[in-house]
Design a protein around this motif. Structure first.
Motif, PDB file in Angstrom:
ATOM      1  N   LYS A   1       0.840  -1.193   0.000  1.00 44.93           N
ATOM      2  CA  LYS A   1       0.000   0.000   0.000  1.00 44.93           C
ATOM      3  C   LYS A   1       0.879   1.249   0.000  1.00 44.93           C
ATOM      4  O   LYS A   1       1.744   1.406   0.864  1.00 44.93           O
ATOM      5  N   ILE A   2       0.617   2.127  -0.967  1.00 43.50           N
ATOM      6  CA  ILE A   2       1.407   3.346  -1.130  1.00 43.50           C
ATOM      7  C   ILE A   2       0.520   4.558  -0.889  1.00 43.50           C
ATOM      8  O   ILE A   2      -0.532   4.707  -1.530  1.00 43.50           O
ATOM      9  N   LEU A   3       0.941   5.441   0.007  1.00 45.39           N
ATOM     10  CA  LEU A   3       0.270   6.717   0.202  1.00 45.39           C
ATOM     11  C   LEU A   3       1.113   7.782  -0.503  1.00 45.39           C
ATOM     12  O   LEU A   3       2.251   8.049  -0.106  1.00 45.39           O
ATOM     13  N   PHE A   4       0.563   8.364  -1.561  1.00 47.86           N
ATOM     14  CA  PHE A   4       1.296   9.354  -2.350  1.00 47.86           C
ATOM     15  C   PHE A   4       0.729  10.727  -2.019  1.00 47.86           C
ATOM     16  O   PHE A   4      -0.477  10.963  -2.148  1.00 47.86           O
ATOM     17  N   ILE A   5       1.607  11.646  -1.626  1.00 47.61           N
ATOM     18  CA  ILE A   5       1.160  12.956  -1.161  1.00 47.61           C
ATOM     19  C   ILE A   5       1.783  14.050  -2.023  1.00 47.61           C
ATOM     20  O   ILE A   5       2.971  14.324  -1.929  1.00 47.61           O
TER      21      ILE A   5
ATOM     22  N   GLY B   1       2.598  10.725 -12.516  1.00 46.30           N
ATOM     23  CA  GLY B   1       3.847   9.992 -12.602  1.00 46.30           C
ATOM     24  C   GLY B   1       3.904   8.738 -11.753  1.00 46.30           C
ATOM     25  O   GLY B   1       3.390   7.675 -12.136  1.00 46.30           O
ATOM     26  N   LEU B   2       4.525   8.850 -10.586  1.00 42.27           N
ATOM     27  CA  LEU B   2       4.758   7.667  -9.755  1.00 42.27           C
ATOM     28  C   LEU B   2       3.494   6.921  -9.329  1.00 42.27           C
ATOM     29  O   LEU B   2       3.525   5.685  -9.244  1.00 42.27           O
ATOM     30  N   PRO B   3       2.369   7.588  -9.027  1.00 40.17           N
ATOM     31  CA  PRO B   3       1.173   6.804  -8.690  1.00 40.17           C
ATOM     32  C   PRO B   3       0.802   5.807  -9.780  1.00 40.17           C
ATOM     33  O   PRO B   3       0.467   4.646  -9.490  1.00 40.17           O
ATOM     34  N   TYR B   4       0.878   6.244 -11.039  1.00 43.70           N
ATOM     35  CA  TYR B   4       0.655   5.333 -12.173  1.00 43.70           C
ATOM     36  C   TYR B   4       1.632   4.167 -12.107  1.00 43.70           C
ATOM     37  O   TYR B   4       1.261   3.000 -12.292  1.00 43.70           O
ATOM     38  N   GLY B   5       2.903   4.476 -11.854  1.00 39.67           N
ATOM     39  CA  GLY B   5       3.923   3.433 -11.821  1.00 39.67           C
ATOM     40  C   GLY B   5       3.669   2.403 -10.738  1.00 39.67           C
ATOM     41  O   GLY B   5       3.792   1.194 -10.977  1.00 39.67           O
ATOM     42  N   PHE B   6       3.320   2.874  -9.558  1.00 37.96           N
ATOM     43  CA  PHE B   6       3.041   1.940  -8.463  1.00 37.96           C
ATOM     44  C   PHE B   6       1.821   1.071  -8.760  1.00 37.96           C
ATOM     45  O   PHE B   6       1.816  -0.128  -8.472  1.00 37.96           O
ATOM     46  N   GLU B   7       0.797   1.674  -9.341  1.00 38.31           N
ATOM     47  CA  GLU B   7      -0.395   0.897  -9.692  1.00 38.31           C
ATOM     48  C   GLU B   7      -0.068  -0.185 -10.714  1.00 38.31           C
ATOM     49  O   GLU B   7      -0.591  -1.308 -10.631  1.00 38.31           O
ATOM     50  N   LYS B   8       0.805   0.132 -11.674  1.00 37.94           N
ATOM     51  CA  LYS B   8       1.187  -0.847 -12.692  1.00 37.94           C
ATOM     52  C   LYS B   8       1.981  -2.015 -12.101  1.00 37.94           C
ATOM     53  O   LYS B   8       2.019  -3.103 -12.699  1.00 37.94           O
ATOM     54  N   THR B   9       2.614  -1.802 -10.973  1.00 42.04           N
ATOM     55  CA  THR B   9       3.339  -2.895 -10.326  1.00 42.04           C
ATOM     56  C   THR B   9       2.421  -3.752  -9.450  1.00 42.04           C
ATOM     57  O   THR B   9       2.863  -4.749  -8.881  1.00 42.04           O
ATOM     58  N   GLY B  10       1.164  -3.325  -9.319  1.00 45.25           N
ATOM     59  CA  GLY B  10       0.222  -4.080  -8.507  1.00 45.25           C
ATOM     60  C   GLY B  10      -0.004  -3.514  -7.125  1.00 45.25           C
ATOM     61  O   GLY B  10      -0.741  -4.100  -6.325  1.00 45.25           O
ATOM     62  N   CYS B  11       0.590  -2.380  -6.828  1.00 45.94           N
ATOM     63  CA  CYS B  11       0.401  -1.752  -5.528  1.00 45.94           C
ATOM     64  C   CYS B  11      -0.979  -1.088  -5.447  1.00 45.94           C
ATOM     65  O   CYS B  11      -1.539  -0.663  -6.459  1.00 45.94           O
ATOM     66  N   GLU B  12      -1.484  -0.974  -4.238  1.00 42.36           N
ATOM     67  CA  GLU B  12      -2.694  -0.200  -3.987  1.00 42.36           C
ATOM     68  C   GLU B  12      -2.252   1.209  -3.605  1.00 42.36           C
ATOM     69  O   GLU B  12      -1.432   1.383  -2.705  1.00 42.36           O
TER      70      GLU B  12
ATOM     71  N   GLU C   1      -6.804   4.433   8.518  1.00 47.65           N
ATOM     72  CA  GLU C   1      -7.753   3.601   7.776  1.00 47.65           C
ATOM     73  C   GLU C   1      -7.106   2.869   6.592  1.00 47.65           C
ATOM     74  O   GLU C   1      -7.384   1.700   6.359  1.00 47.65           O
ATOM     75  N   PHE C   2      -6.257   3.559   5.844  1.00 49.31           N
ATOM     76  CA  PHE C   2      -5.615   2.939   4.686  1.00 49.31           C
ATOM     77  C   PHE C   2      -4.437   2.053   5.091  1.00 49.31           C
ATOM     78  O   PHE C   2      -4.133   1.063   4.438  1.00 49.31           O
ATOM     79  N   LYS C   3      -3.782   2.433   6.191  1.00 48.36           N
ATOM     80  CA  LYS C   3      -2.629   1.694   6.727  1.00 48.36           C
ATOM     81  C   LYS C   3      -1.553   1.448   5.655  1.00 48.36           C
ATOM     82  O   LYS C   3      -1.238   0.309   5.298  1.00 48.36           O
ATOM     83  N   PRO C   4      -0.956   2.520   5.133  1.00 49.15           N
ATOM     84  CA  PRO C   4       0.047   2.366   4.074  1.00 49.15           C
ATOM     85  C   PRO C   4       1.332   1.711   4.572  1.00 49.15           C
ATOM     86  O   PRO C   4       1.699   1.851   5.739  1.00 49.15           O
TER      87      PRO C   4
END
Length: 321
Positions: free
Chosen positions: A2-6, A15-26, A44-47
Motif C-alpha cells: 500500500k502506497i500513500l502518495f502525497i 507519474g509515480l502513482p501510475y507506476g506503483f499501480e502498474k506494479t500491482g500496488c494499492e 484507515e488505509f494503513k500504508p
C-alpha cells in the motif's frame, strides 16, 4: 504493498502513482497535507510506504512538521523524491529532508547521492520518466503549430547550465528569425546582461497548462529541450519523446548516456550546429518522424514510471528484508 502518495502538482500525480499501480500496488493519493485528513488516511488505509516529491505549494513549514510527526506516530516509512537537485539542493531539498526525516531519499541527480550519504541518509538515483497513459501524442492544433517550440520557464539568475542550453539552442534561432513559439513564465523579463540576447514579444505565449503539453509537442516540428545540468535530465526530456515529439537538446553527458543522438533525438554542441540541425530536419520530415518514433519507443521500453516505481520498491524491500 500500500502506497500513500502525497502531492498536488499534476506532473507528479500523473507519474509515480501510475507506476506503483502498474506494479500491482494499492495507491491512495492526498493532494494536501492536512492533519485530520492525513491521520485518517494513516489509520484507515494503513500504508506500507508514504511517497512525497518535489517542491510545491503544499510544502509549507507547518505542513512538513505535520507530515513528519504523523508518519513517525504511525510508523510509516517515508520515501522522498528530490526533483530540485542539484540546483536547489541546499536551499530546498535539504530543508525538506531535515523537516520530514524521510527513510529513503531518491534524487534525479546522481552526483547528489554522496552528499546525502555523508549526512547519514539512504540515498539513491531516480531520474524522471514518462507515463504512457498520459505522455503520448496529442492533438494537432493551429494555435500550437510552429517549426520550433519551447515549453519552459525562463531562469531568474541563470547561474546553471540552463543558460548555456538556451544560448546554444534558442539564441541563434531567435536572432535568425526562425518560426519559434515559447510557452512559459518570465521570458518577458530576461536580464539581457546575463542571457546575452533579447526575445521579442512576438515569440512569446502564455504559461501552458501541463495537461496541454502533449498537444504542443505534437503540433511543433521540433521541440527544444533545455538541460539544467550536464549530469541529469529534465522531465521534459522524457515527456517530449513519449509524446513522439522531435527533441533537440544540448549534447550533454547525461543525454549521451541515456539516448543515442541521431536515433532517438537530435543533439547540438554549438550555435552553428543548432542552425545546421534545424535546417536539415525541417527539410527532412520523413527522417525527423522516424527519429521521433524511435525516441518514443526507447522511453516506453526503458523509462516509464513503472520502471521507477519498481526501483523504489526494490530498494525499500531490501531495507525491510
Amino acid at each position: 504493498m500500500k502506497i500513500l502518495f502525497i502531492e498536488a502538482a499534476k506532473q507528479y500525480l500523473l507519474g509515480l502513482p501510475y507506476g506503483f499501480e502498474k506494479t500491482g500496488c494499492e495507491v491512495k493519493i492526498l493532494t494536501d497535507i492536512k492533519e485530520e485528513e492525513l491521520e485518517n488516511a494513516l489509520k484507515e488505509f494503513k500504508p506500507d510506504l508514504a511517497v512525497t516529491a518535489g517542491w510545491t505549494k503544499i510544502h509549507t513549514k507547518s505542513k512538513l512538521q505535520i507530515l513528519c510527526r504523523l508518519l513517525k506516530k504511525y510508523g510509516v516509512q517515508h520515501a522522498y523524491w528530490a526533483t530540485e537537485d542539484p540546483r536547489w539542493r541546499e536551499e530546498w531539498s535539504l530543508y525538506y529532508i531535515e523537516s520530514t526525516c524521510p527513510d529513503f531519499i531518491f534524487t534525479i541527480d546522481r552526483e547528489s547521492i554522496p552528499f546525502y550519504q555523508e549526512l547519514g541518509h539512504s540515498a539513491h538515483y531516480l531520474p524522471w520518466a514518462c507515463n504512457p497513459d498520459f505522455h503520448k501524442p496529442g492533438q494537432r492544433q493551429d494555435q500550437y503549430s510552429c517549426d520550433i517550440a519551447v515549453v519552459a520557464t525562463a531562469g531568474v539568475l541563470w547561474n546553471s547550465y540552463r543558460k548555456n542550453s538556451v544560448q546554444i539552442l534558442l539564441k541563434p534561432l531567435i536572432e535568425k528569425g526562425y518560426d519559434v513559439l515559447i510557452w512559459g513564465k518570465r521570458w518577458d523579463k530576461l536580464n539581457l546582461d546575463i542571457i546575452g540576447f533579447e526575445v521579442p514579444s512576438k515569440y512569446l505565449r502564455q504559461k501552458l497548462p501541463y495537461l496541454d503539453t502533449n498537444d504542443v509537442y505534437t503540433s511543433a516540428k521540433i521541440v527544444l529541450g533545455f538541460q539544467n545540468t550536464m549530469t541529469e535530465l529534465t522531465s521534459r526530456s522524457f515527456e517530449v519523446l513519449a509524446a513522439r515529439g522531435f527533441l533537440l537538446s544540448p549534447c550533454t553527458p547525461a543525454i549521451q548516456e541515456t539516448f543515442v543522438p541521431g536515433e532517438h533525438l537530435a543533439c547540438s554542441q554549438s550555435v552553428g550546429e543548432t542552425v545546421e540541425l534545424v535546417d536539415y530536419y525541417l527539410k527532412h520530415e520523413k527522417e525527423r518522424k522516424k527519429i521521433a518514433v524511435s525516441g518514443q519507443k526507447e522511453v516506453y521500453n526503458n523509462h516509464t514510471y513503472r520502471h521507477r516505481a519498481e526501483e523504489i520498491l526494490k530498494i525499500v524491500g531490501k531495507s525491510s528484508g
